[in-house]
Design an enzyme around this catalytic site. Structure first.
Site, short mmCIF file in Angstrom:
data_model
loop_
_atom_site.label_atom_id
_atom_site.label_comp_id
_atom_site.label_asym_id
_atom_site.label_seq_id
_atom_site.Cartn_x
_atom_site.Cartn_y
_atom_site.Cartn_z
N GLU A 188 35.87 38.54 51.09
CA GLU A 188 36.87 37.69 51.75
C GLU A 188 37.96 38.63 52.22
O GLU A 188 38.78 39.10 51.43
CB GLU A 188 37.42 36.65 50.75
CG GLU A 188 36.36 35.74 50.14
CD GLU A 188 35.73 34.80 51.15
OE1 GLU A 188 36.29 34.61 52.24
OE2 GLU A 188 34.64 34.27 50.85
N CYS B 202 46.50 35.51 54.37
CA CYS B 202 45.30 35.91 55.12
C CYS B 202 45.01 34.94 56.24
O CYS B 202 44.56 35.33 57.31
CB CYS B 202 44.11 36.03 54.18
SG CYS B 202 43.82 34.57 53.18
P1 NDP Z 1 43.67 45.63 49.42
O1 NDP Z 1 42.40 45.70 50.16
O2 NDP Z 1 44.62 46.75 49.54
O3 NDP Z 1 43.41 45.45 47.87
C1 NDP Z 1 42.64 44.37 47.35
C2 NDP Z 1 42.18 44.71 45.95
O4 NDP Z 1 41.25 45.78 46.00
C3 NDP Z 1 43.31 45.18 45.05
O5 NDP Z 1 43.09 44.70 43.74
C4 NDP Z 1 43.14 46.68 45.12
O6 NDP Z 1 43.74 47.36 44.03
C5 NDP Z 1 41.65 46.81 45.10
N1 NDP Z 1 41.12 48.08 45.59
C6 NDP Z 1 41.73 49.05 46.32
N2 NDP Z 1 40.87 50.07 46.58
C7 NDP Z 1 39.69 49.74 46.01
C8 NDP Z 1 38.40 50.35 45.95
N3 NDP Z 1 38.16 51.53 46.53
N4 NDP Z 1 37.42 49.72 45.29
C9 NDP Z 1 37.63 48.51 44.72
N5 NDP Z 1 38.82 47.87 44.74
C10 NDP Z 1 39.84 48.48 45.38
O7 NDP Z 1 44.36 44.25 49.88
P2 NDP Z 1 45.79 43.72 49.48
O8 NDP Z 1 45.90 43.60 48.00
O9 NDP Z 1 46.83 44.49 50.20
O10 NDP Z 1 45.73 42.23 50.04
C11 NDP Z 1 46.03 41.88 51.35
C12 NDP Z 1 44.77 41.71 52.16
O11 NDP Z 1 43.96 40.71 51.56
C13 NDP Z 1 45.04 41.22 53.57
O12 NDP Z 1 44.20 41.92 54.47
C14 NDP Z 1 44.64 39.76 53.51
O13 NDP Z 1 44.25 39.22 54.76
C15 NDP Z 1 43.51 39.80 52.55
N6 NDP Z 1 43.27 38.50 51.95
C16 NDP Z 1 42.14 37.81 52.30
C17 NDP Z 1 41.92 36.55 51.81
C18 NDP Z 1 40.68 35.78 52.18
O14 NDP Z 1 40.40 34.79 51.53
N7 NDP Z 1 39.92 36.18 53.17
C19 NDP Z 1 42.90 35.89 50.92
C20 NDP Z 1 44.03 36.71 50.60
C21 NDP Z 1 44.20 37.96 51.11
P3 NDP Z 1 45.29 47.81 44.13
O15 NDP Z 1 46.03 46.80 44.95
O16 NDP Z 1 45.72 47.77 42.75
O17 NDP Z 1 45.28 49.13 44.80
#
Ligand code: NDP
Length: 493
Positions: free
Chosen positions: A236, A270
């Site tokens: 997602e 999002c």
């Molecule tokens: P990120 O992609 O930066 O992070 C998402 C999660 O992935 C965090 O827990 C992060 O950890 C973790 N992560 C980072 N690097 C890795 C890796 N290499 N392997 C596995 N996990 C990893 O997104 P954001 O947290 O900044 O969230 C915002 C984004 O989420 C926006 O693009 C938004 O559109 C999207 N979103 C989509 C939704 C949907 O339903 N489609 C709903 C809500 C948000 P950490 O943050 O601790 O680095």
């Protein structure tokens, strides 16, 4: 001598005040959590649908009873106003309720109609739990987004290991702690803390399925990591949602919805509206209403503010870059402008004359900004709205033909004469197309996402067409040919 990893310190994005400290899970700790989850999952699956439903509905009641507590925690960790945090929690409660109530109906063993070619056997279908599901979540809706996976995965009989964003560990911990009050016997829902490294470790820890919510860039990394073990994924990811406003739309309602859809959670949504395409004949009237409404909103750290701070400090640079780029390409701010970026806050900004190739039209801005564009026809509105690699959600405001427009919008979810209404409709699948990811959470599809289809075929009579045996005779083969010609050989009339 071993050097202890410093804890993860969660802070309030507006004040910098500490919210909590959490131990960081390294690779070994993540592996251990998944191993514990595997044991717990066997026990949880063995409880059956009725007992899991009872526990999940108990959790639903507990979360509902404490919804203002978790809203305060959400406010502290993300900065979002408490009222918005309550709305987020309410949708998550509805998710737990729907998943608990419908899991048995959607996933239980059932008889399926047999086909004539294998008339001697009964067909059975059931959805077995995967075992351990890893759930990686973002910071913008740290209750609602993980619950969209967690509730359905648990209802389907899986154990869950959740990795919340490093910005919202306290909220993630709260979810696991409250669940443990209802399910104290085994660690059926665990949380592991840390940054992207912990998330990457979870992808490689032997989970049976990985549900990721976050940015498109990270989604690709998650999928690449999971490919190594053929671990199935639900992704997602980001969006660049559009609203289409037709000439016969209710303009007051459309403007109200557009402003909320674009600016709720300070645009860090999002499925937030980042682009509006408006029929030229009503463009001025619509824009005036949008600017008037957005201009009234308050911004600040206090509880009464309409917009809180930008939670992720680095996002402020993205928002500024998108604004500067749009203005350099000839866009005009009709509300706000470059001076609206005042870290940690960004004030509502409405732009017009933004060219389609500007960053603000192509990439996810994730701030309280909106680009409004006039269109000569609904075909043009659709062409511009659909000209995006993303395809998450969207909205249509129109009289006649509104649903037909919604069908043609390239998106997984569309609200008609409303905005983000699909976020509350937990009976419907949630997810996008293209760069917004694939797989579905919520609704019956969301439950099936966390169950593996298992087919069992039970022979009841001797075979009428003995095809699966070396004992078949030439006469049997001739009968197969004759039967198939009879059944399938005639073209439709
Ligand atoms: P990120 O992609 O930066 O992070 C998402 C999660 O992935 C965090 O827990 C992060 O950890 C973790 N992560 C980072 N690097 C890795 C890796 N290499 N392997 C596995 N996990 C990893 O997104 P954001 O947290 O900044 O969230 C915002 C984004 O989420 C926006 O693009 C938004 O559109 C999207 N979103 C989509 C939704 C949907 O339903 N489609 C709903 C809500 C948000 P950490 O943050 O601790 O680095």
């Amino acid at each position: 001598m071993t050097i202890a990893t410093p804890p993860l310190v969660s802070t309030n994005p507006a004040s910098g005040e500490e919210v909590g400290r959490f131990p960081v899970a390294d690779r070994a700790a993540v592996d251990a959590a998944v191993a514990r989850a595997r044991e717990a999952g066997h026990w949880w699956a063995g409880l059956g649908f009725a007992e899991r439903r009872r526990r999940l509905l108990g959790w639903r009641a507990l979360v509902t009873g404490r919804m203002t507590d978790v809203a305060e925690l959400l406010h502290a960790e993300t900065g979002k106003p408490v009222a918005e945090a309550v709305v987020e929690t309410a949708a998550a409660i509805s998710d737990i309720d729907w998943a608990a109530r419908h899991a048995r109906r959607v996933l239980r063993p059932r008889r399926v109609r047999r086909v004539l070619a294998v008339a001697e056997a009964a067909a059975h279908l059931e959805y077995r739990p995967y075992g351990v599901v890893g759930v990686i979540g973002p910071w913008n809706y740290p209750v609602l987004t993980p619950i969209g996976s967690i509730a359905y995965a648990l209802a389907a009989g899986n154990a869950v290991v959740h990795k919340p964003s490093e910005l919202t560990p306290a909220v993630g911990q709260w979810l696991a702690d409250t669940f443990a009050e209802l399910v104290p016997e085994h660690p059926v829902l665990q949380v592991v803390h840390g940054d992207g490294e912990t998330g990457a470790a979870l992808c490689l820890a032997g989970v049976d399925k990985l549900s990721f919510t976050g940015s498109t860039a990270t989604a690709k990394r998650v999928m690449a990591a999971c490919a190594q073990t053929l671990t199935p994924v639900v992704l997602e990811a980001g969006g660049k949602d559009a609203m289409i406003v037709a000439a016969d739309a209710d303009l007051d309602a459309a403007a109200q919805a557009c402003v909320w859809g674009a600016l709720t959670n300070a645009g860090q949504t999002c499925v937030g509206i980042e682009r509006a395409y408006v029929a030229a004949g009503v463009y001025d009237a619509f824009l005036e209403r949008v600017v008037e409404r957005a201009g009234r909103l308050t911004v600040g750290a206090g509880d009464g503010a309409d917009l809180g701070p930008i939670t992720l400090p680095g996002q402020i640079d993205v928002i500024r870059r998108h604004l500067d780029d749009a203005l350099a390409r000839g866009a005009r701010p009709v509300l706000g402008g470059p001076d609206t970026v005042r870290p940690p806050f960004v004030y509502p900004t409405i732009l017009v004359d933004v060219p389609p190739d500007a960053l603000a039209m192509r990439e996810e801005t994730f701030g309280p900004t909106l680009a409004v564009t006039p269109v000569d026809s609904m075909d043009e509105a659709l062409r511009l709205a659909n000209d995006s690699p993303y395809g998450l959600g969207g909205a249509v405001y129109a009289g006649r033909g509104a649903v037909a427009l919604a069908r043609r919008l390239r998106a997984g979810m569309v609200s008609v004469n409303d905005v983000l209404s699909f976020a509350g409709m937990t009976s419907l699948p949630w997810g996008g197309v293209g760069d917004s990811g694939f797989g579905r959470l919520r609704g019956a599809d969301g439950l099936r996402e966390f169950g593996q289809a298992k087919s069992i075929v039970v022979r009841q009579f001797p075979s009428l067409l003995p095809s699966r045996t070396f004992d078949r005779t030439e006469r049997d083969v001739a009968r197969i040919v004759k039967t198939y010609r009879l059944l399938f050989g005639r073209p439709p009339r």
